[in-house]
Each structure stands twice: as structure tokens, then as C-alpha cells.
Scaffold this motif. Structure first.
Motif, PDB file in Angstrom:
ATOM      1  N   GLU A  26       0.832  -1.203   0.000  1.00  0.00           N
ATOM      2  CA  GLU A  26       0.000   0.000   0.000  1.00  0.00           C
ATOM      3  C   GLU A  26       0.868   1.256   0.000  1.00  0.00           C
ATOM      4  OE1 GLU A  26      -3.490   2.141   2.689  1.00  0.00           O
ATOM      5  OE2 GLU A  26      -2.816   0.116   3.194  1.00  0.00           O
ATOM      6  N   TYR A  27       1.973   1.209   0.750  1.00  0.00           N
ATOM      7  CA  TYR A  27       2.872   2.364   0.853  1.00  0.00           C
ATOM      8  C   TYR A  27       4.195   2.046   0.181  1.00  0.00           C
ATOM      9  CZ  TYR A  27      -0.473   3.620   4.451  1.00  0.00           C
ATOM     10  OH  TYR A  27      -1.635   3.902   5.127  1.00  0.00           O
ATOM     11  N   PRO A  28       4.577   2.834  -0.822  1.00  0.00           N
ATOM     12  CA  PRO A  28       5.851   2.578  -1.507  1.00  0.00           C
ATOM     13  C   PRO A  28       7.020   3.126  -0.677  1.00  0.00           C
ATOM     14  CG  PRO A  28       4.790   4.487  -2.467  1.00  0.00           C
ATOM     15  CD  PRO A  28       3.836   3.936  -1.440  1.00  0.00           C
ATOM     16  N   PRO A  29       8.223   2.610  -0.932  1.00  0.00           N
ATOM     17  CA  PRO A  29       9.386   3.188  -0.261  1.00  0.00           C
ATOM     18  C   PRO A  29       9.628   4.620  -0.750  1.00  0.00           C
ATOM     19  CG  PRO A  29      10.024   1.313  -1.642  1.00  0.00           C
ATOM     20  CD  PRO A  29       8.552   1.493  -1.777  1.00  0.00           C
ATOM     21  N   ALA A  30      10.349   5.391   0.048  1.00  0.00           N
ATOM     22  CA  ALA A  30      10.686   6.763  -0.359  1.00  0.00           C
ATOM     23  C   ALA A  30      11.532   6.703  -1.630  1.00  0.00           C
ATOM     24  CB  ALA A  30      11.446   7.466   0.753  1.00  0.00           C
ATOM     25  N   PRO A  31      11.310   7.636  -2.540  1.00  0.00           N
ATOM     26  CA  PRO A  31      12.108   7.623  -3.774  1.00  0.00           C
ATOM     27  C   PRO A  31      13.586   7.939  -3.479  1.00  0.00           C
ATOM     28  CG  PRO A  31      10.645   9.536  -3.718  1.00  0.00           C
ATOM     29  CD  PRO A  31      10.333   8.707  -2.521  1.00  0.00           C
ATOM     30  N   PHE A  32      14.451   7.434  -4.326  1.00  0.00           N
ATOM     31  CA  PHE A  32      15.873   7.739  -4.200  1.00  0.00           C
ATOM     32  C   PHE A  32      16.108   9.178  -4.612  1.00  0.00           C
ATOM     33  CE2 PHE A  32      15.967   3.093  -5.282  1.00  0.00           C
ATOM     34  CZ  PHE A  32      16.314   2.664  -4.010  1.00  0.00           C
ATOM     35  N   THR A  33      17.045   9.823  -3.943  1.00  0.00           N
ATOM     36  CA  THR A  33      17.325  11.230  -4.252  1.00  0.00           C
ATOM     37  C   THR A  33      18.535  11.391  -5.167  1.00  0.00           C
ATOM     38  OG1 THR A  33      18.613  11.421  -2.205  1.00  0.00           O
ATOM     39  CG2 THR A  33      16.284  12.061  -2.108  1.00  0.00           C
ATOM     40  N   SER A  34      19.337  10.340  -5.289  1.00  0.00           N
ATOM     41  CA  SER A  34      20.515  10.367  -6.164  1.00  0.00           C
ATOM     42  C   SER A  34      21.007   8.934  -6.355  1.00  0.00           C
ATOM     43  CB  SER A  34      21.631  11.219  -5.532  1.00  0.00           C
ATOM     44  OG  SER A  34      22.116  10.596  -4.351  1.00  0.00           O
ATOM     45  N   ARG A  35      21.976   8.768  -7.241  1.00  0.00           N
ATOM     46  CA  ARG A  35      22.553   7.434  -7.429  1.00  0.00           C
ATOM     47  C   ARG A  35      23.248   6.954  -6.166  1.00  0.00           C
ATOM     48  NH1 ARG A  35      25.691   8.279 -12.836  1.00  0.00           N
ATOM     49  NH2 ARG A  35      24.128   9.687 -13.602  1.00  0.00           N
ATOM     50  N   GLY A  36      23.950   7.875  -5.505  1.00  0.00           N
ATOM     51  CA  GLY A  36      24.630   7.523  -4.263  1.00  0.00           C
ATOM     52  C   GLY A  36      23.646   7.113  -3.179  1.00  0.00           C
ATOM     53  N   ASN A  37      22.528   7.845  -3.094  1.00  0.00           N
ATOM     54  CA  ASN A  37      21.481   7.520  -2.129  1.00  0.00           C
ATOM     55  C   ASN A  37      20.901   6.137  -2.428  1.00  0.00           C
ATOM     56  OD1 ASN A  37      18.181   7.810  -1.799  1.00  0.00           O
ATOM     57  ND2 ASN A  37      19.342   8.554  -0.009  1.00  0.00           N
ATOM     58  N   ALA A  38      20.685   5.827  -3.688  1.00  0.00           N
ATOM     59  CA  ALA A  38      20.156   4.514  -4.080  1.00  0.00           C
ATOM     60  C   ALA A  38      21.137   3.417  -3.693  1.00  0.00           C
ATOM     61  CB  ALA A  38      19.883   4.482  -5.582  1.00  0.00           C
ATOM     62  N   PHE A  39      22.409   3.614  -3.992  1.00  0.00           N
ATOM     63  CA  PHE A  39      23.437   2.630  -3.692  1.00  0.00           C
ATOM     64  C   PHE A  39      23.499   2.348  -2.187  1.00  0.00           C
ATOM     65  CE2 PHE A  39      27.833   1.478  -2.695  1.00  0.00           C
ATOM     66  CZ  PHE A  39      28.053   0.443  -3.585  1.00  0.00           C
ATOM     67  N   ILE A  40      23.597   3.383  -1.400  1.00  0.00           N
ATOM     68  CA  ILE A  40      23.703   3.236   0.065  1.00  0.00           C
ATOM     69  C   ILE A  40      22.445   2.589   0.630  1.00  0.00           C
ATOM     70  CG2 ILE A  40      23.779   4.531   2.247  1.00  0.00           C
ATOM     71  CD1 ILE A  40      26.481   4.320   0.848  1.00  0.00           C
ATOM     72  N   ARG A  41      21.269   3.078   0.243  1.00  0.00           N
ATOM     73  CA  ARG A  41      20.027   2.530   0.791  1.00  0.00           C
ATOM     74  C   ARG A  41      19.826   1.065   0.415  1.00  0.00           C
ATOM     75  NH1 ARG A  41      15.417   6.490  -0.811  1.00  0.00           N
ATOM     76  NH2 ARG A  41      14.221   4.605  -0.378  1.00  0.00           N
ATOM     77  N   ILE A  42      20.139   0.714  -0.828  1.00  0.00           N
ATOM     78  CA  ILE A  42      19.976  -0.676  -1.256  1.00  0.00           C
ATOM     79  C   ILE A  42      20.919  -1.581  -0.472  1.00  0.00           C
ATOM     80  CG2 ILE A  42      20.387  -2.279  -3.169  1.00  0.00           C
ATOM     81  CD1 ILE A  42      19.194  -0.040  -5.013  1.00  0.00           C
ATOM     82  N   PHE A  43      22.191  -1.199  -0.368  1.00  0.00           N
ATOM     83  CA  PHE A  43      23.139  -2.048   0.352  1.00  0.00           C
ATOM     84  C   PHE A  43      22.812  -2.133   1.837  1.00  0.00           C
ATOM     85  CE2 PHE A  43      25.503  -2.228  -3.483  1.00  0.00           C
ATOM     86  CZ  PHE A  43      26.241  -3.404  -3.372  1.00  0.00           C
TER      87      PHE A  43
END
Length: 114
Positions: free
Chosen positions: A75-92
Motif C-alpha cells: 500500500e505504501y511505496p518506499p521513499a524515492p531515491f534522491t541520487s545514485r549515491g542515495n540509491a546505492f547506500i540505501r539498497i546495500f
């Protein structure tokens, strides 16, 4: 945002964005695949094996893609990534820290209830 802040933010909203059983099961299956891919990538890079590096990267990407499919069931999606670095850190951090902690926490609560 610091690593501690990122981990705290992930943990605070984790239950809301991993509420469906389907998404939880997808993560139970794919987080170990991502971890194996990460370890495989570094081992392959250390031995200069490009083929195994590519296979490992594919495993990691497939795991993240499957988790993206699981998140579409929420129902609730995760917060969108703000940058490539943010995506990398959050995913790992999610794969290596937050989800394993959440899975153990969920299992512990289930054991205590029974």
C-alpha cells in the motif's frame, strides 16, 4: 544523511513498506541472493574473473528487481531515491543490515507469541 540516520529512517518505516506477506517472502528469498552476489562480485574481482563479476552483478540486479516487484504489492511505496549515491547506500544497507534485522525481529516476535 549519515549512515546512522539512513539506517534509522529505514528502520522506522520498514514495517509499513514491507507489510504484505508476498513482499516479505520475496525479500526472504532475494536478500540472500543479493548477499551471495555481493560476495561473489568481490571474490571474482579479486581473481580478475570478468565472467563471474557479471554473473554476480546479474544476481544482485535480479534480486533488486524482484524486490521492486514485491514493493508494488504494498500500500505504501518506499521513499524515492534522491541520487545514485542515495540509491546505492540505501539498497546495500537494506540488504545487509535492515532486512536481516527486520526478519530476525519478526521471527523473535512470532516465537514469543507462540
Amino acid at each position: 544523511m549519515s549512515l546512522q540516520q539512513t539506517l534509522r529512517t529505514q528502520w522506522d518505516g520498514y514495517q509499513c513498506i514491507h507489510a504484505t506477506q508476498a513482499n516479505f517472502v520475496v525479500h526472504l528469498i532475494t536478500v540472500p541472493v543479493f548477499m551471495a552476489g555481493t560476495i561473489g562480485f568481490f571474490c571474482a574481482a579479486a581473481t580478475l574473473s570478468i565472467g563471474y563479476c557479471l554473473i554476480s552483478l546479474f544476481a544482485m540486479l535480479a534480486a533488486v528487481a524482484a524486490q521492486g516487484w514485491g514493493h508494488k504489492k504494498e500500500e505504501y511505496p518506499p521513499a524515492p531515491f534522491t541520487s545514485r549515491g542515495n540509491a546505492f547506500i540505501r539498497i546495500f544497507l537494506e540488504q545487509w543490515v535492515t532486512f536481516p534485522k527486520y526478519a530476525l525481529h519478526t521471527a523473535w516476535r512470532a516465537l514469543r507469541r507462540s
